[in-house]
Design an enzyme around this catalytic site. Structure first.
Site, PDB file in Angstrom:
ATOM      1  CB  CYS A  10      -0.923   0.001   1.224  1.00  0.00           C
ATOM      2  SG  CYS A  10      -2.346  -1.091   1.022  1.00  0.00           S
ATOM      3  CG  HIS A  67      -2.138  -3.510  -3.241  1.00  0.00           C
ATOM      4  ND1 HIS A  67      -2.736  -2.467  -2.575  1.00  0.00           N
ATOM      5  CD2 HIS A  67      -1.628  -2.983  -4.380  1.00  0.00           C
ATOM      6  CE1 HIS A  67      -2.567  -1.350  -3.269  1.00  0.00           C
ATOM      7  NE2 HIS A  67      -1.907  -1.643  -4.371  1.00  0.00           N
ATOM      8  CG  HIS A 121       1.094  -7.557  -6.507  1.00  0.00           C
ATOM      9  ND1 HIS A 121       0.101  -8.132  -5.744  1.00  0.00           N
ATOM     10  CD2 HIS A 121       2.133  -8.434  -6.474  1.00  0.00           C
ATOM     11  CE1 HIS A 121       0.523  -9.288  -5.246  1.00  0.00           C
ATOM     12  NE2 HIS A 121       1.747  -9.503  -5.679  1.00  0.00           N
ATOM     13  CB  VAL A 173      -3.137 -34.114  -8.240  1.00  0.00           C
ATOM     14  CG1 VAL A 173      -3.119 -32.847  -7.377  1.00  0.00           C
ATOM     15  CG2 VAL A 173      -4.579 -34.460  -8.625  1.00  0.00           C
TER      16      VAL A 173
HETATM   17  O1  LIG Z   1     -10.495 -39.133  -9.655  1.00  0.00           O
HETATM   18  P1  LIG Z   1     -10.515 -38.163  -8.518  1.00  0.00           P
HETATM   19  O2  LIG Z   1      -9.726 -38.641  -7.325  1.00  0.00           O
HETATM   20  O3  LIG Z   1     -11.904 -37.731  -8.145  1.00  0.00           O
HETATM   21  O4  LIG Z   1      -9.779 -36.857  -9.104  1.00  0.00           O
HETATM   22  C1  LIG Z   1      -8.489 -36.413  -8.763  1.00  0.00           C
HETATM   23  O5  LIG Z   1      -7.478 -37.118  -9.473  1.00  0.00           O
HETATM   24  C2  LIG Z   1      -7.520 -37.006 -10.897  1.00  0.00           C
HETATM   25  C3  LIG Z   1      -6.325 -37.723 -11.479  1.00  0.00           C
HETATM   26  O6  LIG Z   1      -5.103 -37.178 -11.044  1.00  0.00           O
HETATM   27  C4  LIG Z   1      -7.541 -35.542 -11.355  1.00  0.00           C
HETATM   28  O7  LIG Z   1      -7.803 -35.488 -12.742  1.00  0.00           O
HETATM   29  C5  LIG Z   1      -8.614 -34.736 -10.625  1.00  0.00           C
HETATM   30  O8  LIG Z   1      -8.466 -33.362 -10.964  1.00  0.00           O
HETATM   31  C6  LIG Z   1      -8.440 -34.931  -9.116  1.00  0.00           C
HETATM   32  O9  LIG Z   1      -9.419 -34.219  -8.418  1.00  0.00           O
END
Ligand SMILES: O=P(O)(O)O[C@H]1O[C@H](CO)[C@@H](O)[C@H](O)[C@H]1O
Ligand SMILES: O=P(O)(O)O[C@H]1O[C@H](CO)[C@@H](O)[C@H](O)[C@H]1O
Lengths: 350, 350
Positions: A54, A163, A165, A316
């Site tokens: 800020c 903020h 940025h 993931v």
């Molecule tokens: O199949 P699940 O456990 O519901 O889903 C999870 O694992 C999948 C595989 O890595 C991903 O595509 C999803 O975004 C995740 O939420």
């Protein structure tokens, strides 16, 4: 049965990176019982005397911010890249290669008020942000081979300060994404004698189905190969290689297109929409004199939300270990964004 | 000033993927004021009649799970990959390439009790999980070119169900990660006539500084090129190309090493440690007959936590748009994990 992209799983090719993505539209029917995110901060105070971004506040470095009235740029107090560090020595073992990395990290505040994000700024205020981006690019690109301007918006995207940025990380080396996009654009240019993204934008303008919004100089598309659910690209209608190539008229219309896409994003789930975004153009610094006709300047938005203001797409297990996967198709995402108003939900009654 | 990897930023090369990673150890000093995660569920009930992974419970498909007493595998009720779908037609436009994707998704429950994760299972129970992994690989690899076994653990990693389980997604195509690792391992083998990862594991055993734990047949290292703060790899001491190559003695000692690394992970922040993990080996299906001497079977853990049970590393702006970045060095991460007990914090008084 005939193949329909909106119903049947398939893979799509990203010609900018040589990668494939798995599209499984039927998976939108899956119920969600996993982690639910906090709603992005929608009640940020205009001014917080504890917030180091800020105006007039003292930062970790001990420095006091000026009482700035529009934008304000300064060196990051906790930079991931420093300019003056010793370099590792060379190794002849191909499995243990280290390289020198020098750089500089800056922060650019977009507005003096913490609760004024890009979509609710005036066009003139956004234009000022664009001017500062270009000034920073101009200065930093003299010294560094790559200048990455990026905005992490929302705590969901690791942003540690509400903020408005962005950050600017400049480096002596070409980062992976830059190197790969350089390679694929170069190969396309060698083969077809036209820049990949100029061919692409022309075709998207004809096809229409992935266009979210456009004006005289810019088009926003959900790319054919989009990974994130509502990922978009801002593409120019004429060929610019770098941010610094834009004329005033292009900057004005870029302000217009930024206001429109970020407003649509906020309107999608009626929440300040989290994302990481940034700008890519031809390499700079020592690479400034190299031929760069294959490069097209463009912007990229990677937003994590999938189903609502609180349910995001997780990149993931399968995504990290095998391949990116998406549920709704890029065409479905584009259609939803296209149909949204360009009047911000907080300004509807004004 | 002399270069010291633990103090000075540098880049490191991942020879399995041809990518670089930015290491900025001085950045550990940065204070954190961003998003704080919920602590991973540590009070899961042994049985929940609403949980579709529990024994005897009715799933979304209408099927009722058997009252299983050890492991239990079944087809995913919301699969991202189906086996019987029409394929897209060929396109001659290099910018709009779609490909056919067929596959199958399965779920494997590790244990009848929802609150028994791998580190608190007995060696015999873990050995049973390994046997099931290998059985699934055996069956699925007859038909599919790639069989990806992966576990998303913890809601932070998008896991929508706390019951200990993994998923198995099999595909008619080689996913990106598989294709890239195939290419880099093959090039190394052509040049040096030895598998890359066998050379690598021998060198790590000599260097010692990145080893977390080892036994007769397996070594866990934080790879020299690790991206996630506490990323590890499980590497074999002798050359296996696929999961299905292991003999009983290797399976027993793999159970031992899995118990040790997952226990250390839980002990790090005294919390059920979230991660995505999975197994990579030579391609299967139609590629089963191809030469695969360059491939080494290995396991990979990608855990997101950085500073505490609630502060994770965000892979966002710079990471998505430019290059992966880490704060603590792989050697520092390995040392911390190495020094932790192999007795689980919940079983200390037993
Ligand atoms: O199949 P699940 O456990 O519901 O889903 C999870 O694992 C999948 C595989 O890595 C991903 O595509 C999803 O975004 C995740 O939420
Ligand atoms: O610099 P910040 O905003 O504190 O940090 C954020 O952005 C960085 C650049 O994408 C990431 O490396 C950090 O993980 C993230 O928390």
């Amino acid at each position: 049965m005939d193949f329909r992209a909106e119903d049947h799983q398939h893979i799509r090719y990203n010609p900018l990176k040589g990668e494939w993505i798995l599209v499984s539209p039927h998976r939108m029917k899956r119920p969600w019982s996993g982690q639910v995110e906090d709603v992005t901060e929608d009640d940020v105070p205009e001014f917080d005397p504890q917030n180091p971004l800020c105006p007039g506040v003292k930062r970790a470095s001990g420095e006091v911010n000026p009482k700035y009235e529009s934008t304000f740029a300064f060196p990051n107090d906790f930079p991931a890249l420093l300019d003056d560090v010793p370099s590792p020595s060379e190794s002849d073992d191909p499995l243990f290669q280290m390289g020198s990395a020098k750089g500089h990290c800056r922060v650019l505040c977009f507005h003096p008020k913490s609760n004024v994000t890009l979509p609710v700024m005036t066009l003139q205020e956004i234009r000022t942000v664009i001017d500062r981006w270009i000034e920073e690019m101009q200065t930093l690109s003299e010294k560094f081979d790559w200048v990455q301007i990026f905005e992490n918006k929302g705590s969901m995207m690791g942003c540690s300060n509400p903020h408005p940025h962005c950050q600017i990380w400049s480096s002596s080396f070409l980062p992976n994404e830059a190197r790969i996009k350089d390679q694929y654009q170069r190969e396309y240019f060698q083969k077809y004698n036209k820049p990949l993204l100029m061919d692409y934008v022309k075709k998207e303008i004809n096809k229409k189905e992935r266009i979210v919004v456009e004006n005289c100089h810019w088009v926003v598309v959900v790319p054919f190969w989009a990974t994130w659910p509502f990922e978009t690209m801002i593409l120019p209608k004429e060929h610019f290689k770098r941010f610094t190539d834009l004329k005033n008229i292009h900057k004005d219309s870029l302000a217009d297109i930024i206001k429109k896409i970020t407003t649509k994003y906020d309107n999608l789930f009626r929440v300040s929409f989290p994302y990481s975004m940034g700008w890519h153009g031809a390499p700079t610094g020592s690479k400034m004199k190299e031929d760069a006709n294959h490069w097209v300047f463009h912007g990229i938005y990677y937003p994590p939300l999938l189903r609502s203001a609180t349910v995001k797409k997780f990149m993931v297990g399968y995504e990290l270990l095998a391949q990116a996967q998406r549920d709704l198709t890029p065409e479905q995402a584009a259609e939803r964004l296209r149909n949204l108003s360009t009047v911000h939900y907080k300004q509807e009654n004004k």
